[in-house]
Motif scaffolding. Structure first.
Motif: not given
Length: 91
Positions: A34-35, A61-68
């Motif tokens: 899942l992760i 890692d997951h981000s709500c404001c992703p850089d990628l």
């Protein structure tokens, strides 16, 4: 049990039914999937058609404001930066 039933259905996609695993092991594996998994979508419709696990790519890692953002080309995964990213402070 309903939640575990959904988890087990998801795990069947990864062909885990042939292994003798405990419920705890299955839940642990599911959490990792899942992760660390990436959704594979149909280019035309955008619908999810599968999931993929990439050992190297799972370091992100997951981000709500992703850089990628990621994009597939066949079996290869490519990451595209959404902004200028400085990597000098990672080590």
């Amino acid at each position: 049990m309903l939640t575990f039933g959904a988890i087990f259905e998801e795990l069947e996609l990864f062909n885990f039914k042939h292994y003798d695993l405990s419920i705890e092991q299955l839940i642990r594996i599911y959490g990792k999937i899942l992760i660390n998994s990436f959704a594979i979508t149909d280019q035309n419709s955008g619908h999810v058609i599968g999931k993929a696990l990439y050992l190297g790519a799972s370091i992100f890692d997951h981000s709500c404001c992703p850089d990628l953002y990621y994009q597939f080309d066949g079996l290869k995964i490519y990451f595209i930066a959404s902004r200028n990213i400085c990597l000098q402070n990672l080590y």
